[in-house]
Scaffold this motif. Structure first.
Motif, PDB file in Angstrom:
ATOM      1  N   LEU A 796       0.828  -1.307  -0.037  1.00  0.00           N
ATOM      2  CA  LEU A 796       0.010  -0.081   0.040  1.00  0.00           C
ATOM      3  C   LEU A 796       0.705   1.330  -0.009  1.00  0.00           C
ATOM      4  CD1 LEU A 796      -2.688   1.570   0.374  1.00  0.00           C
ATOM      5  CD2 LEU A 796      -2.426   1.205   2.988  1.00  0.00           C
ATOM      6  N   LEU A 797       1.911   1.225   0.799  1.00  0.00           N
ATOM      7  CA  LEU A 797       2.730   2.422   0.855  1.00  0.00           C
ATOM      8  C   LEU A 797       3.472   2.874  -0.491  1.00  0.00           C
ATOM      9  CD1 LEU A 797       4.342   1.787   4.619  1.00  0.00           C
ATOM     10  CD2 LEU A 797       2.553   3.572   3.695  1.00  0.00           C
ATOM     11  N   MET A 798       3.963   1.570  -0.947  1.00  0.00           N
ATOM     12  CA  MET A 798       4.668   1.797  -2.485  1.00  0.00           C
ATOM     13  C   MET A 798       3.517   2.499  -3.400  1.00  0.00           C
ATOM     14  SD  MET A 798       7.677   0.864  -1.995  1.00  0.00           S
ATOM     15  CE  MET A 798       8.287   0.611  -3.709  1.00  0.00           C
ATOM     16  N   ARG A 799       2.343   2.283  -3.313  1.00  0.00           N
ATOM     17  CA  ARG A 799       1.495   2.596  -4.341  1.00  0.00           C
ATOM     18  C   ARG A 799       1.452   4.112  -4.241  1.00  0.00           C
ATOM     19  NH1 ARG A 799      -4.060  -0.184  -2.846  1.00  0.00           N
ATOM     20  NH2 ARG A 799      -4.613   1.959  -4.155  1.00  0.00           N
ATOM     21  N   PHE A 800       1.472   4.711  -3.078  1.00  0.00           N
ATOM     22  CA  PHE A 800       1.332   6.141  -2.926  1.00  0.00           C
ATOM     23  C   PHE A 800       2.671   6.707  -2.626  1.00  0.00           C
ATOM     24  CE2 PHE A 800      -2.839   4.506  -1.797  1.00  0.00           C
ATOM     25  CZ  PHE A 800      -3.612   5.478  -2.036  1.00  0.00           C
ATOM     26  N   ARG A 801       3.866   6.083  -2.764  1.00  0.00           N
ATOM     27  CA  ARG A 801       5.210   6.758  -2.602  1.00  0.00           C
ATOM     28  C   ARG A 801       5.623   7.085  -4.112  1.00  0.00           C
ATOM     29  NH1 ARG A 801      10.686   3.141  -1.551  1.00  0.00           N
ATOM     30  NH2 ARG A 801      12.071   4.741  -1.079  1.00  0.00           N
ATOM     31  N   PRO A 802       5.908   8.690  -3.982  1.00  0.00           N
ATOM     32  CA  PRO A 802       6.575   9.156  -5.212  1.00  0.00           C
ATOM     33  C   PRO A 802       7.471   8.377  -5.884  1.00  0.00           C
ATOM     34  CG  PRO A 802       6.360  10.727  -3.370  1.00  0.00           C
ATOM     35  CD  PRO A 802       6.274   9.547  -2.743  1.00  0.00           C
ATOM     36  N   LYS A 803       7.356   8.121  -7.182  1.00  0.00           N
ATOM     37  CA  LYS A 803       8.346   7.453  -7.984  1.00  0.00           C
ATOM     38  C   LYS A 803       9.427   7.979  -8.701  1.00  0.00           C
ATOM     39  CE  LYS A 803       4.830   3.640  -8.504  1.00  0.00           C
ATOM     40  NZ  LYS A 803       3.903   4.310  -7.584  1.00  0.00           N
ATOM     41  N   ASP A 804       9.079   9.182  -8.789  1.00  0.00           N
ATOM     42  CA  ASP A 804      10.149   9.882  -9.932  1.00  0.00           C
ATOM     43  C   ASP A 804      11.082  10.739  -9.340  1.00  0.00           C
ATOM     44  OD1 ASP A 804       8.804   8.783 -11.941  1.00  0.00           O
ATOM     45  OD2 ASP A 804       7.384  10.334 -12.163  1.00  0.00           O
ATOM     46  N   ASP A 805      10.865  10.886  -7.878  1.00  0.00           N
ATOM     47  CA  ASP A 805      11.682  11.894  -7.098  1.00  0.00           C
ATOM     48  C   ASP A 805      12.294  10.935  -6.047  1.00  0.00           C
ATOM     49  OD1 ASP A 805      13.043  13.917  -5.903  1.00  0.00           O
ATOM     50  OD2 ASP A 805      11.118  15.364  -5.904  1.00  0.00           O
ATOM     51  N   LEU A 806      13.774  11.294  -5.704  1.00  0.00           N
ATOM     52  CA  LEU A 806      14.370  10.585  -4.681  1.00  0.00           C
ATOM     53  C   LEU A 806      14.238  11.158  -3.447  1.00  0.00           C
ATOM     54  CD1 LEU A 806      17.681   9.375  -6.532  1.00  0.00           C
ATOM     55  CD2 LEU A 806      15.613   7.896  -5.832  1.00  0.00           C
ATOM     56  N   LEU A 807      13.912  12.386  -3.449  1.00  0.00           N
ATOM     57  CA  LEU A 807      13.916  13.357  -2.298  1.00  0.00           C
ATOM     58  C   LEU A 807      12.407  14.119  -2.290  1.00  0.00           C
ATOM     59  CD1 LEU A 807      15.427  13.381   0.383  1.00  0.00           C
ATOM     60  CD2 LEU A 807      16.544  15.522  -0.564  1.00  0.00           C
ATOM     61  N   PRO A 808      11.398  13.502  -2.316  1.00  0.00           N
ATOM     62  CA  PRO A 808      10.019  14.330  -2.869  1.00  0.00           C
ATOM     63  C   PRO A 808       9.866  15.212  -1.497  1.00  0.00           C
ATOM     64  CG  PRO A 808       9.369  12.193  -2.266  1.00  0.00           C
ATOM     65  CD  PRO A 808      11.170  11.974  -2.248  1.00  0.00           C
ATOM     66  N   GLY A 809       9.447  16.379  -1.989  1.00  0.00           N
ATOM     67  CA  GLY A 809       8.913  17.248  -0.740  1.00  0.00           C
ATOM     68  C   GLY A 809       9.819  17.713   0.479  1.00  0.00           C
ATOM     69  N   ILE A 810      11.058  17.419   0.266  1.00  0.00           N
ATOM     70  CA  ILE A 810      12.029  17.580   1.487  1.00  0.00           C
ATOM     71  C   ILE A 810      13.129  18.708   1.017  1.00  0.00           C
ATOM     72  CG2 ILE A 810      13.627  16.636   3.168  1.00  0.00           C
ATOM     73  CD1 ILE A 810      10.931  15.684   3.552  1.00  0.00           C
ATOM     74  N   ALA A 811      12.890  20.023   1.585  1.00  0.00           N
ATOM     75  CA  ALA A 811      13.792  21.015   1.322  1.00  0.00           C
ATOM     76  C   ALA A 811      14.917  20.876   2.158  1.00  0.00           C
ATOM     77  CB  ALA A 811      12.981  22.248   1.675  1.00  0.00           C
ATOM     78  N   ILE A 812      15.990  21.107   1.117  1.00  0.00           N
ATOM     79  CA  ILE A 812      17.370  20.947   1.728  1.00  0.00           C
ATOM     80  C   ILE A 812      18.114  22.376   1.825  1.00  0.00           C
ATOM     81  CG2 ILE A 812      19.979  20.225   1.558  1.00  0.00           C
ATOM     82  CD1 ILE A 812      19.041  17.967  -0.258  1.00  0.00           C
ATOM     83  N   ARG A 813      18.018  22.883   3.016  1.00  0.00           N
ATOM     84  CA  ARG A 813      18.392  24.278   3.287  1.00  0.00           C
ATOM     85  C   ARG A 813      19.923  24.545   3.375  1.00  0.00           C
ATOM     86  NH1 ARG A 813      14.085  23.371   6.530  1.00  0.00           N
ATOM     87  NH2 ARG A 813      15.665  22.700   8.461  1.00  0.00           N
ATOM     88  N   GLY A 814      20.495  25.580   2.902  1.00  0.00           N
ATOM     89  CA  GLY A 814      21.887  26.173   2.934  1.00  0.00           C
ATOM     90  C   GLY A 814      22.543  25.105   2.120  1.00  0.00           C
ATOM     91  N   GLN A 815      21.898  24.668   0.878  1.00  0.00           N
ATOM     92  CA  GLN A 815      22.945  23.789   0.054  1.00  0.00           C
ATOM     93  C   GLN A 815      23.622  24.614  -0.929  1.00  0.00           C
ATOM     94  OE1 GLN A 815      20.598  20.470  -1.844  1.00  0.00           O
ATOM     95  NE2 GLN A 815      21.133  21.396  -3.890  1.00  0.00           N
ATOM     96  N   PRO A 816      25.085  24.514  -0.878  1.00  0.00           N
ATOM     97  CA  PRO A 816      26.000  25.343  -1.611  1.00  0.00           C
ATOM     98  C   PRO A 816      25.751  25.475  -3.213  1.00  0.00           C
ATOM     99  CG  PRO A 816      27.041  23.825  -0.067  1.00  0.00           C
ATOM    100  CD  PRO A 816      25.860  23.191  -0.344  1.00  0.00           C
ATOM    101  N   SER A 817      25.259  24.760  -3.643  1.00  0.00           N
ATOM    102  CA  SER A 817      24.844  24.557  -5.160  1.00  0.00           C
ATOM    103  C   SER A 817      23.988  23.358  -5.639  1.00  0.00           C
ATOM    104  CB  SER A 817      26.098  24.739  -6.094  1.00  0.00           C
ATOM    105  OG  SER A 817      26.818  23.397  -5.878  1.00  0.00           O
ATOM    106  N   ASP A 818      23.430  23.438  -6.738  1.00  0.00           N
ATOM    107  CA  ASP A 818      22.770  22.193  -7.128  1.00  0.00           C
ATOM    108  C   ASP A 818      23.509  21.051  -7.260  1.00  0.00           C
ATOM    109  OD1 ASP A 818      20.185  23.536  -7.077  1.00  0.00           O
ATOM    110  OD2 ASP A 818      20.172  24.242  -9.199  1.00  0.00           O
ATOM    111  N   ASN A 819      24.737  21.406  -7.725  1.00  0.00           N
ATOM    112  CA  ASN A 819      25.848  20.218  -7.831  1.00  0.00           C
ATOM    113  C   ASN A 819      26.048  19.446  -6.693  1.00  0.00           C
ATOM    114  OD1 ASN A 819      28.077  19.166  -9.357  1.00  0.00           O
ATOM    115  ND2 ASN A 819      29.309  19.846  -7.368  1.00  0.00           N
TER     116      ASN A 819
END
Length: 874
Positions: A796-819
């Motif tokens: 059931l959880l896998m049915r609703f788990r976002p499949k195309d994004d490894l880090l869905p909805g989680i913001a990474i603050r203070g990330q030096p760059s997209d790299n």
């Protein structure tokens, strides 16, 4: 009251003592008042009306008393004894008024019944028996039908006699009888007090022991209460119907107490064999249930045949019909045929078979002792009120003495005897006390006994003393640590028990050792080990740490082996509180799991609190940056309280603005319905949720603030030597790898919960709360399911788990760059097992993190080459 005072044994004993004390005072006072009034049922009716009116006000009083409880505790800073006194004082105004009125009902009815003419004791005995059986029936109906749809309120065990209608008093004067001597009166009052104390000692100890024999869910407790009340009712009914001769009362009283002691001592060796019945699984439970029911039917049919052969009319035995044996046989055959059909079509039927096995075991162990206990109060009542003079006062006195004994028995057993002696020695001592009490009462009260009766009593007393000397003084540690009742499997049975301690709070705490693997068990239920479960416990600290912004103050609820506490200690928190209910869990973690917790209990920042976690949080004024809860099974009575809406509100009030709550959700033996109720209940309190999956356990993350993480902070945590060592035990190279277990975040969580009506047939606003404790009553139903709930929940959880994004909805603050995000995604993909995607992300990385990415790429390629070489060799 447990929501306010907690689930500790001391808190429960305190509340019970207040209630029983109120009954005692009410019986004494109303008994005196009843004799000053003309005999009438109006007094009884008035008492019942007042009880009902007051109980309507009780729910509105809980909030006021809870606030008073918290404010007084924090104002005076009381210790353990002070806390008990405070609970006693807070419980008085809530419980005593209703208990006082309930206690007066029996003397009020006795005064009326005594005015009806001779033989009133038999009528009063029968009313008492009917009341006990009525409460027994109500208890069974409550737990069988209403438990799944509504929150239940506890019924009183005191004898409130049901009277259908008011009747005018009969003018016949009270019958005069033989005067009771002062010495005999005091002996009866003292005996009633002592039997009440011993009876509560049995009940408290049975409740304690059955928790590690048949389980400690709310249903298991209900079954014990069901059998206990049934026995009390049958015993009282036997006295009312069979013991009409005044000359037999004292003899029957002494003999029943002697027999009680003998039965307890004779059955004690059987208690350690209970786990064998559960080890055959739920299918075995079904077979045992049918065999037991068939045996009962055969015994009944045999008894009917014996009655017929002796040419005794069956109608004399309760109106039995001559064709009853045919009816029973057909009914049993229909039952077996129906059971086979239902087993194949409905999953919930297996829960019924499991609970029926618990009921049969409990009945086998307790029904005879409970029935013998049911003899005592009616016989004391008859002896003390013989003659009918001042019936209200006499009934009030003997009932007050008996109830006062139950107060002393409850407190003494819960606070002193059971913790000091242990449950087996407590049962042996109580059995010997019953036998000696019966022997003394019979010889003191009935001086005209023949030599044959005296010899029989003396012989039984000697036999009981011999059995007391011969019965074991401690439980079989290996058998009692099996815990086969938990999931209807063989349980833990390999190796040897190296630690075995019993306490009133946690029950039996044991440590089993098989080779190098040590396992921590509570009542035979798995709590942790120093092998496979260690990584999961560290995850309970590190996964919520991904979202923690400040590391000032943390709270750990539930210690276990101390692995979670060790993980929290490896983080830069300044102060760490740990609340654990059982002191022997703390001792076992300190002595036997130092390799897991690395002596975290001795860390200067750690403050261990022996307390119920919810009650500790209720009384605390602290604010936390992290609350992590290591509670293993919702179906254990009291643990579902930590998943109710009110508890989530309590956690939110004690978390800082960006504080994080982590809660263990074991998805095995948990139906999808209950999983959705947990998530939806938390979602009604916390605006932001995430759900992570481990091996077979889920982690619920909740916060008032948006769930995000600081890039530099996570990097710094991962570079700590202590954290790096723990990550190695987790089998991951980086803190970022922990995001691989992310199943749901805010958006996907909302999609899942919006589907609750279709998935579980529940409304979108359905929650488990203190007033409607759905999880308390529904979660035990997942234990006996014939399929693997973990795989279904994961699907059931896998049915609703976002499949195309490894880090869905989680913001990474203070990330030096997209790299640098490529580094994060590479670690997540690698932990998910998608090595090609991981190599792609690591290959895109440039800049200062390139060396870290190259090292990880080399490790992945080496692993792939090793796997290819192994396949070629095969």
């Amino acid at each position: 009251m447990t929501y306010t005072f907690g689930n500790t044994a001391q808190a429960v004993s305190t509340v019970l003592a207040v209630f029983l004390g109120g009954l005692s005072v009410g019986a004494f006072v109303v008994g005196r008042l009843a004799d000053r009034r003309p005999p009438s049922l109006r007094l009884y009716g008035a008492l019942e009306l007042l009880v009902g009116a007051y109980c309507l006000l009780v729910p509105s009083l809980f909030g006021v008393l809870t606030r008073a409880y918290v404010n007084l505790y924090n104002s005076f800073g009381v210790g353990t004894l002070g806390l008990t006194a405070l609970r006693f004082g807070i419980a008085l105004p809530l419980i005593v008024p209703a208990a006082f009125l309930m206690g007066g009902t029996l003397p009020a009815v006795a005064r009326f019944v005594a005015s009806q003419g001779s033989g009133f004791q038999a009528r009063l005995d029968r009313l008492y028996a009917l009341n006990c059986l009525g409460v027994w029936l109500s208890c069974g109906i409550d737990f069988a039908i209403f438990a799944s749809v509504m929150a239940l309120t506890s019924r009183s065990l005191q004898p409130v006699v049901p009277v259908a209608a008011f009747e005018p008093p009969i003018s016949e004067p009270e019958r005069a009888g033989r005067a009771l001597s002062r010495s005999a009166a005091w002996v009866l009052l003292g005996g009633s007090f002592l039997t009440g104390a011993v009876a509560l000692a049995y009940e408290v100890t049975w409740t304690h022991v059955l928790a590690f024999l048949i389980g400690n869910s709310v249903y298991a407790f209900g079954l014990m209460l069901f059998v206990f009340l049934c026995g009390l009712g049958w015993g009282a009914r036997w006295v009312g119907r069979r013991l009409q001769n005044v000359e037999d009362w004292a003899w029957a009283l002494g003999l029943s107490q002697l027999a009680l002691g003998l039965v307890i001592l004779l059955t004690l060796p059987l208690w350690t064999r209970v786990h064998d019945l559960f080890s055959y699984g739920v299918v075995g439970a079904y077979d045992f249930d049918l065999a037991a029911i068939g045996l009962l039917v055969a015994i009944r049919v045999g008894w009917l045949a014996w009655r017929t052969r002796r040419n005794r009319p069956l109608s004399a035995s309760g109106g039995l019909r001559t064709d009853e044996h045919l009816f029973l046989g057909l009914l049993f055959c229909a039952f077996v045929a129906t059971a086979k059909v239902l087993n194949a079509q409905f999953d919930f039927v297996w829960f019924f078979w499991g609970e029926l096995l618990r009921l049969l075991i409990t009945s086998f162990l307790l029904i005879v002792p409970a029935t013998l206990l049911g003899f005592s109060f009616p016989l004391f009542l008859n002896l003390y009120t013989h003659g009918g003079q001042r019936a209200g006062r006499r009934v009030g006195r003997i009932y007050a003495a008996n109830t006062l004994g139950t107060v002393v028995g409850s407190l003494a057993t819960g606070f002193f005897f059971l913790p000091s002696l242990g449950s087996l020695s407590m049962l042996r001592t109580a059995a010997l006390a019953s036998a000696l009490l019966g022997f003394g009462l019979a010889f003191w009260l009935e001086t005209r006994q023949g030599s044959r009766r005296k010899a029989m009593l003396a012989g039984l007393a000697v036999l009981c003393s011999l059995l007391f000397a011969l019965t074991p003084r401690q439980w079989d540690e290996t058998r009692m640590s099996r815990g086969a009742y938990a999931y209807f499997n063989p349980g833990w049975r390999n190796g040897r028990v190296v630690y075995f301690k019993e306490d009133i709070e946690g029950g039996l705490t044991s440590v089993g050792e098989a080779g190098k693997v040590r396992t921590l068990l509570t009542n035979g239920k798995f709590q942790g080990d120093n092998a496979e479960e260690v990584p999961q416990q560290f995850a309970f600290a590190f996964i919520p740490a991904l979202f923690v912004r400040q590391f000032n103050h943390a709270l750990v609820i539930g210690l276990g082996t101390g692995g979670t506490l060790r993980g929290v200690c490896d983080l830069p928190f300044r102060r760490i509180d740990a609340a654990e209910l059982s002191p022997h869990i703390v001792e076992a973690a300190r002595l036997w799991f130092r390799d897991v917790n690395r002596e975290a209990l001795g860390d200067s920042r750690v403050h261990i609190k022996i307390a119920d976690g919810r009650n500790y949080l209720l009384l605390s004024r602290e604010h936390y940056d992290l609350i992590t809860i290591e509670v293993t099974s919702l179906w254990i009575s009291g643990q579902a309280d930590l998943y109710n809406k009110e508890f989530y509100e309590l956690c939110r009030a004690h978390l800082g603005e960006d504080g994080v709550l982590q809660q263990w959700v074991a998805i095995h033996h948990l139906r999808t319905r209950e999983l959705l109720v947990i998530l939806n209940t938390a979602a009604q309190v916390f605006p932001h949720l995430a759900f992570f999956m481990g091996s077979s356990h889920g982690l619920l993350i909740a916060s008032s603030g948006a769930l995000g993480c600081e890039y530099s902070q996570i990097q710094n945590l991962g570079s700590s030597p202590e954290v790096a060592r723990d990550l190695q035990r987790l089998g991951v190279p980086s803190m970022w790898s922990l995001f691989a277990g992310l199943m749901l975040e805010d958006k996907s969580m909302r999609r899942l919960l919006s589907a609750m009506p279709q998935l579980a047939g529940l409304s979108p606003g359905f929650v488990s709360s203190d007033l409607f404790p759905d999880l308390e009553y529904q979660s035990p139903k997942g234990i006996t399911l014939p399929y693997d709930t973990a795989s279904r929940n994961l699907e059931l959880l896998m049915r609703f788990r976002p499949k195309d994004d490894l880090l869905p909805g989680i913001a990474i603050r203070g990330q030096p760059s997209d790299n640098d995000r490529e580094l994060v995604l590479g670690y997540i993909a690698e932990a998910r097992g998608d090595k090609n995607v991981a190599l792609k992300h690591f290959g895109r990385l440039s800049g200062p993190s390139r060396n870290e990415a190259d090292a990880e790429t080399a490790r992945i390629r080496a692993g792939i080459a090793s796997a290819d070489g192994y396949r070629q060799s095969q």
